[in-house]
Structure formats: C-alpha cells, structure tokens
Design a protein around this motif. Structure first.
Motif, mmCIF file in Angstrom:
data_model
loop_
_atom_site.group_PDB
_atom_site.id
_atom_site.type_symbol
_atom_site.label_atom_id
_atom_site.label_comp_id
_atom_site.label_asym_id
_atom_site.label_seq_id
_atom_site.Cartn_x
_atom_site.Cartn_y
_atom_site.Cartn_z
ATOM 1 N N LEU A 1 0.827 -1.198 0.000
ATOM 2 C CA LEU A 1 0.000 0.000 0.000
ATOM 3 C C LEU A 1 0.867 1.255 0.000
ATOM 4 O O LEU A 1 0.569 2.215 -0.695
ATOM 5 N N ASN A 2 1.949 1.242 0.752
ATOM 6 C CA ASN A 2 2.833 2.413 0.782
ATOM 7 C C ASN A 2 3.478 2.675 -0.572
ATOM 8 O O ASN A 2 3.689 3.829 -0.944
ATOM 9 N N ILE A 3 3.792 1.617 -1.300
ATOM 10 C CA ILE A 3 4.376 1.792 -2.629
ATOM 11 C C ILE A 3 3.367 2.457 -3.558
ATOM 12 O O ILE A 3 3.697 3.385 -4.290
ATOM 13 N N ALA A 4 2.124 2.011 -3.519
ATOM 14 C CA ALA A 4 1.076 2.622 -4.348
ATOM 15 C C ALA A 4 0.889 4.091 -3.985
ATOM 16 O O ALA A 4 0.770 4.945 -4.877
ATOM 17 N N ARG A 5 0.877 4.408 -2.704
ATOM 18 C CA ARG A 5 0.749 5.806 -2.289
ATOM 19 C C ARG A 5 1.901 6.646 -2.832
ATOM 20 O O ARG A 5 1.711 7.763 -3.275
ATOM 21 N N ALA A 6 3.102 6.094 -2.772
ATOM 22 C CA ALA A 6 4.273 6.828 -3.261
ATOM 23 C C ALA A 6 4.178 7.083 -4.757
ATOM 24 O O ALA A 6 4.490 8.180 -5.225
ATOM 25 N N ASP B 1 7.561 -7.799 -9.956
ATOM 26 C CA ASP B 1 7.554 -7.510 -11.394
ATOM 27 C C ASP B 1 6.388 -6.602 -11.772
ATOM 28 O O ASP B 1 6.551 -5.682 -12.576
ATOM 29 N N THR B 2 5.221 -6.842 -11.189
ATOM 30 C CA THR B 2 4.050 -6.003 -11.448
ATOM 31 C C THR B 2 4.322 -4.571 -10.995
ATOM 32 O O THR B 2 4.001 -3.611 -11.699
ATOM 33 N N MET B 3 4.930 -4.423 -9.826
ATOM 34 C CA MET B 3 5.269 -3.105 -9.302
ATOM 35 C C MET B 3 6.224 -2.385 -10.258
ATOM 36 O O MET B 3 6.017 -1.225 -10.601
ATOM 37 N N LEU B 4 7.260 -3.090 -10.717
ATOM 38 C CA LEU B 4 8.235 -2.482 -11.624
ATOM 39 C C LEU B 4 7.594 -2.069 -12.945
ATOM 40 O O LEU B 4 7.888 -0.999 -13.480
ATOM 41 N N THR C 1 19.068 -1.341 -3.797
ATOM 42 C CA THR C 1 18.699 -2.753 -3.783
ATOM 43 C C THR C 1 19.908 -3.667 -3.900
ATOM 44 O O THR C 1 20.945 -3.291 -4.428
ATOM 45 N N HIS C 2 19.713 -4.867 -3.394
ATOM 46 C CA HIS C 2 20.666 -5.948 -3.604
ATOM 47 C C HIS C 2 20.093 -6.950 -4.613
ATOM 48 O O HIS C 2 20.744 -7.905 -4.975
ATOM 49 N N ASN C 3 18.854 -6.718 -5.026
ATOM 50 C CA ASN C 3 18.131 -7.627 -5.900
ATOM 51 C C ASN C 3 18.650 -7.518 -7.338
ATOM 52 O O ASN C 3 18.496 -6.495 -8.001
ATOM 53 N N GLU C 4 19.242 -8.581 -7.824
ATOM 54 C CA GLU C 4 19.828 -8.575 -9.169
ATOM 55 C C GLU C 4 18.776 -8.387 -10.256
ATOM 56 O O GLU C 4 19.034 -7.750 -11.275
ATOM 57 N N ARG C 5 17.584 -8.905 -10.065
ATOM 58 C CA ARG C 5 16.512 -8.737 -11.055
ATOM 59 C C ARG C 5 16.191 -7.258 -11.260
ATOM 60 O O ARG C 5 16.002 -6.804 -12.382
ATOM 61 N N ILE C 6 16.125 -6.514 -10.174
ATOM 62 C CA ILE C 6 15.838 -5.087 -10.282
ATOM 63 C C ILE C 6 17.023 -4.369 -10.915
ATOM 64 O O ILE C 6 16.859 -3.524 -11.796
ATOM 65 N N ARG C 7 18.223 -4.704 -10.493
ATOM 66 C CA ARG C 7 19.409 -4.067 -11.067
ATOM 67 C C ARG C 7 19.470 -4.291 -12.580
ATOM 68 O O ARG C 7 19.832 -3.392 -13.336
ATOM 69 N N ASN C 8 19.120 -5.476 -13.032
ATOM 70 C CA ASN C 8 19.177 -5.792 -14.463
ATOM 71 C C ASN C 8 18.145 -5.022 -15.281
ATOM 72 O O ASN C 8 18.274 -4.910 -16.494
ATOM 73 N N LYS C 9 17.116 -4.499 -14.635
ATOM 74 C CA LYS C 9 16.077 -3.751 -15.343
ATOM 75 C C LYS C 9 16.321 -2.248 -15.320
ATOM 76 O O LYS C 9 15.576 -1.487 -15.909
ATOM 77 N N ALA C 10 17.372 -1.828 -14.658
ATOM 78 C CA ALA C 10 17.654 -0.401 -14.522
ATOM 79 C C ALA C 10 18.165 0.201 -15.824
ATOM 80 O O ALA C 10 18.876 -0.444 -16.579
ATOM 81 N N ALA D 1 9.868 -7.519 0.723
ATOM 82 C CA ALA D 1 8.798 -8.342 1.283
ATOM 83 C C ALA D 1 7.823 -8.833 0.211
ATOM 84 O O ALA D 1 6.799 -9.430 0.534
ATOM 85 N N LEU D 2 8.152 -8.595 -1.059
ATOM 86 C CA LEU D 2 7.253 -8.973 -2.143
ATOM 87 C C LEU D 2 7.728 -10.246 -2.831
ATOM 88 O O LEU D 2 8.926 -10.477 -2.953
ATOM 89 N N ASP D 3 6.768 -11.042 -3.307
ATOM 90 C CA ASP D 3 7.155 -12.191 -4.116
ATOM 91 C C ASP D 3 7.541 -11.695 -5.509
ATOM 92 O O ASP D 3 7.330 -10.539 -5.859
#
Length: 75
Positions: A1-6, A29-32, A47-56, A22-24
């Motif tokens: 919910l906080n992400i949507a508000r932001a 992916d939907t958020m991104l 982030t430390h998440n490689e999936r997110i880094r690869n989409k930057a 805390a997301l699956d």
C-alpha cells in the motif's frame, strides 16, 4: 500500500530502499512494470536484488575497496 501511495503522490522523484524485499517475484515484477509506465518520474532504487538491477536504465554501484568506497556508473 505504501508503494502505491508513493507512486500516486505526484512527486517527481521516488526513492525506494529495498522496496521489494517483502514482495514475491510476481508482485515485484508487477510493481516495476507499473512504475515504468509513469511519465515524468525518476525512481532511485537502493537494492541488492539482481533482477531489479538488471532492469535499470542506469546504475551507480558502491563497493568497498582497500578501505575506501568506490563509486562506479554503469549503463
């Protein structure tokens, strides 16, 4: 919910510090995908998440080397 508000706050810059921790994977992916659709929005992910880094579009990486911080910019 906080992400949507932001996202809908109308601010031009969004700072997300481990926002998907805390997301699956599917929800993350939907958020991104939703964030990428926003116009006139700059998003800074910490982030430390490689999936997110690869989409930057661009990355600034920080690592410790010989007792000092090394900052590198990658595309």
């Amino acid at each position: 919910l906080n992400i949507a508000r932001a996202i809908y706050s109308g601010r031009p810059v969004l700072l997300m510090d481990e926002a998907d921790s805390a997301l699956d994977e599917k929800t993350s992916d939907t958020m991104l995908q939703r964030i990428r659709k926003e116009k006139n929005l700059t998003v800074v992910f910490v982030t430390h998440n490689e999936r997110i880094r690869n989409k930057a579009d661009q990355m600034i990486c920080c690592e410790e080397k010989e007792g000092s911080m090394l900052w590198t910019r990658k595309k």
